[in-house]
Motif scaffolding. Structure first.
Motif, PDB file in Angstrom:
ATOM      1  N   PHE A 124       0.822  -1.203   0.000  1.00  0.00           N
ATOM      2  CA  PHE A 124       0.000   0.000   0.000  1.00  0.00           C
ATOM      3  C   PHE A 124       0.860   1.259   0.000  1.00  0.00           C
ATOM      4  O   PHE A 124       0.575   2.229  -0.712  1.00  0.00           O
ATOM      5  N   ALA A 125       1.917   1.270   0.806  1.00  0.00           N
ATOM      6  CA  ALA A 125       2.806   2.435   0.841  1.00  0.00           C
ATOM      7  C   ALA A 125       3.437   2.669  -0.523  1.00  0.00           C
ATOM      8  O   ALA A 125       3.591   3.822  -0.956  1.00  0.00           O
ATOM      9  N   ALA A 126       3.780   1.601  -1.222  1.00  0.00           N
ATOM     10  CA  ALA A 126       4.361   1.741  -2.561  1.00  0.00           C
ATOM     11  C   ALA A 126       3.335   2.326  -3.529  1.00  0.00           C
ATOM     12  O   ALA A 126       3.661   3.189  -4.357  1.00  0.00           O
ATOM     13  N   ALA A 127       2.089   1.874  -3.425  1.00  0.00           N
ATOM     14  CA  ALA A 127       1.041   2.411  -4.284  1.00  0.00           C
ATOM     15  C   ALA A 127       0.776   3.879  -3.969  1.00  0.00           C
ATOM     16  O   ALA A 127       0.541   4.694  -4.873  1.00  0.00           O
ATOM     17  N   PHE A 128       0.819   4.217  -2.679  1.00  0.00           N
ATOM     18  CA  PHE A 128       0.612   5.611  -2.262  1.00  0.00           C
ATOM     19  C   PHE A 128       1.732   6.488  -2.811  1.00  0.00           C
ATOM     20  O   PHE A 128       1.488   7.588  -3.316  1.00  0.00           O
ATOM     21  N   ALA A 129       2.972   5.998  -2.733  1.00  0.00           N
ATOM     22  CA  ALA A 129       4.107   6.756  -3.264  1.00  0.00           C
ATOM     23  C   ALA A 129       3.987   6.934  -4.774  1.00  0.00           C
ATOM     24  O   ALA A 129       4.297   8.007  -5.319  1.00  0.00           O
ATOM     25  N   ALA A 130       3.535   5.889  -5.455  1.00  0.00           N
ATOM     26  CA  ALA A 130       3.365   5.983  -6.908  1.00  0.00           C
ATOM     27  C   ALA A 130       2.318   7.023  -7.265  1.00  0.00           C
ATOM     28  O   ALA A 130       2.461   7.766  -8.251  1.00  0.00           O
ATOM     29  N   GLU A 131       1.260   7.096  -6.457  1.00  0.00           N
ATOM     30  CA  GLU A 131       0.224   8.095  -6.729  1.00  0.00           C
ATOM     31  C   GLU A 131       0.741   9.501  -6.454  1.00  0.00           C
ATOM     32  O   GLU A 131       0.392  10.453  -7.172  1.00  0.00           O
ATOM     33  N   ILE A 132       1.586   9.649  -5.444  1.00  0.00           N
ATOM     34  CA  ILE A 132       2.215  10.961  -5.186  1.00  0.00           C
ATOM     35  C   ILE A 132       3.022  11.392  -6.405  1.00  0.00           C
ATOM     36  O   ILE A 132       2.937  12.547  -6.859  1.00  0.00           O
ATOM     37  N   LEU A 133       3.796  10.466  -6.956  1.00  0.00           N
ATOM     38  CA  LEU A 133       4.645  10.796  -8.102  1.00  0.00           C
ATOM     39  C   LEU A 133       3.815  11.045  -9.358  1.00  0.00           C
ATOM     40  O   LEU A 133       4.242  11.784 -10.254  1.00  0.00           O
ATOM     41  N   ILE A 147       6.941  10.311   2.495  1.00  0.00           N
ATOM     42  CA  ILE A 147       5.603  10.848   2.738  1.00  0.00           C
ATOM     43  C   ILE A 147       4.589   9.704   2.786  1.00  0.00           C
ATOM     44  O   ILE A 147       3.712   9.665   3.663  1.00  0.00           O
ATOM     45  N   ALA A 148       4.707   8.778   1.858  1.00  0.00           N
ATOM     46  CA  ALA A 148       3.773   7.653   1.808  1.00  0.00           C
ATOM     47  C   ALA A 148       3.877   6.788   3.053  1.00  0.00           C
ATOM     48  O   ALA A 148       2.868   6.368   3.623  1.00  0.00           O
ATOM     49  N   ALA A 149       5.095   6.514   3.488  1.00  0.00           N
ATOM     50  CA  ALA A 149       5.290   5.681   4.671  1.00  0.00           C
ATOM     51  C   ALA A 149       4.699   6.348   5.903  1.00  0.00           C
ATOM     52  O   ALA A 149       4.069   5.689   6.743  1.00  0.00           O
ATOM     53  N   HIS A 150       4.885   7.665   6.001  1.00  0.00           N
ATOM     54  CA  HIS A 150       4.361   8.392   7.157  1.00  0.00           C
ATOM     55  C   HIS A 150       2.834   8.441   7.137  1.00  0.00           C
ATOM     56  O   HIS A 150       2.175   8.176   8.146  1.00  0.00           O
ATOM     57  N   ALA A 151       2.269   8.745   5.978  1.00  0.00           N
ATOM     58  CA  ALA A 151       0.821   8.926   5.883  1.00  0.00           C
ATOM     59  C   ALA A 151       0.052   7.625   6.015  1.00  0.00           C
ATOM     60  O   ALA A 151      -1.096   7.619   6.465  1.00  0.00           O
ATOM     61  N   SER A 152       0.673   6.507   5.625  1.00  0.00           N
ATOM     62  CA  SER A 152      -0.054   5.239   5.582  1.00  0.00           C
ATOM     63  C   SER A 152       0.274   4.317   6.742  1.00  0.00           C
ATOM     64  O   SER A 152      -0.104   3.139   6.712  1.00  0.00           O
TER      65      SER A 152
END
Length: 217
Positions: A124-133, A147-152
């Motif tokens: 999920f964190a990887a998917a969140f990071a991909a969406e940020i990018l 950011i993704a690791a912190h938010a998720s």
């Protein structure tokens, strides 16, 4: 038809039994606006099992012919919260023996579940990071991952764990990025520490946040 179990309250203020006058009481049963001790409420033979061990709680409840739920009022959250159960002593002893007998198996199961949760969280964190990018293609990749690791983070209550965050909603992802920039790329935290009210501090750093997001876009 299922019947609700008796409810026992851990009072926040001193209470005495309306029948035997004994007090102050650690636990009371409330009936018709009056407080009764466990003995007068015919629950005095039960023992208290604090919350925390799900298997022990379930097995004790199943083995006990009579049991009660213990609650305490949380003033901050303005609600009653479960503290444990009252169960028969013999039932608790049987449940403890049963839990001890399969403790190794349950520990292995918990370990497997922890590994699976960690893998899902990482995905999920990887998917969140991909969406940020995707939304901010010029955001440094290491920053997007942070950011993704912190938010998720599981159990954090942050935007990434909200329903919108789990759905990778654009607004939720943007909110996570904006929050990270606010705290790490502006003087926002220093303003708060100096006594500036939160709304005023946010207004003062709004332009700085906008510049970073524009650069990353």
């Amino acid at each position: 038809m299922a019947v609700d179990p008796p409810l026992v309250v851990q009072p926040l203020r001193r209470r005495s039994c309306a029948e035997c006058r004994r007090g102050p009481l650690d636990m009371v049963v409330l009936e018709h606006g009056s407080a009764y001790c466990l003995d007068c409420a015919d629950l005095g033979h039960l023992v208290f099992l604090p919350r925390g061990d799900a298997a022990l709680t379930r097995r004790s409840r199943e083995a006990s012919s009579l049991w009660a739920v213990v609650v305490r009022h949380n003033r901050r959250r303005t609600r009653y919260e479960r503290q444990g159960l009252l169960v028969e002593e013999a039932a608790l002893a049987r449940a403890e023996a049963s839990c001890l007998a399969d403790a190794d198996a349950r520990a292995r199961r918990r370990a497997r579940e922890a590994v699976r949760r960690a893998a899902r969280d990482e995905e999920f964190a990887a998917a969140f990071a991909a969406e940020i990018l995707r939304l901010f293609p010029y955001c440094p990749r290491a920053r997007a991952r942070a950011i993704a690791a912190h938010a998720s983070l599981r159990g954090s209550g942050r935007v990434g764990r909200s329903a919108a965050g789990r759905a990778l909603d654009e607004g939720a992802v943007t909110a996570a990025v904006r929050a990270a920039v606010r705290h790490l790329d502006t003087e926002y935290d220093a303003l708060l520490m100096s006594g500036v009210p939160r709304n005023r501090a946010r207004a003062r750093v709004a332009d700085a946040i906008a510049r970073v997001l524009a650069r990353w876009s």
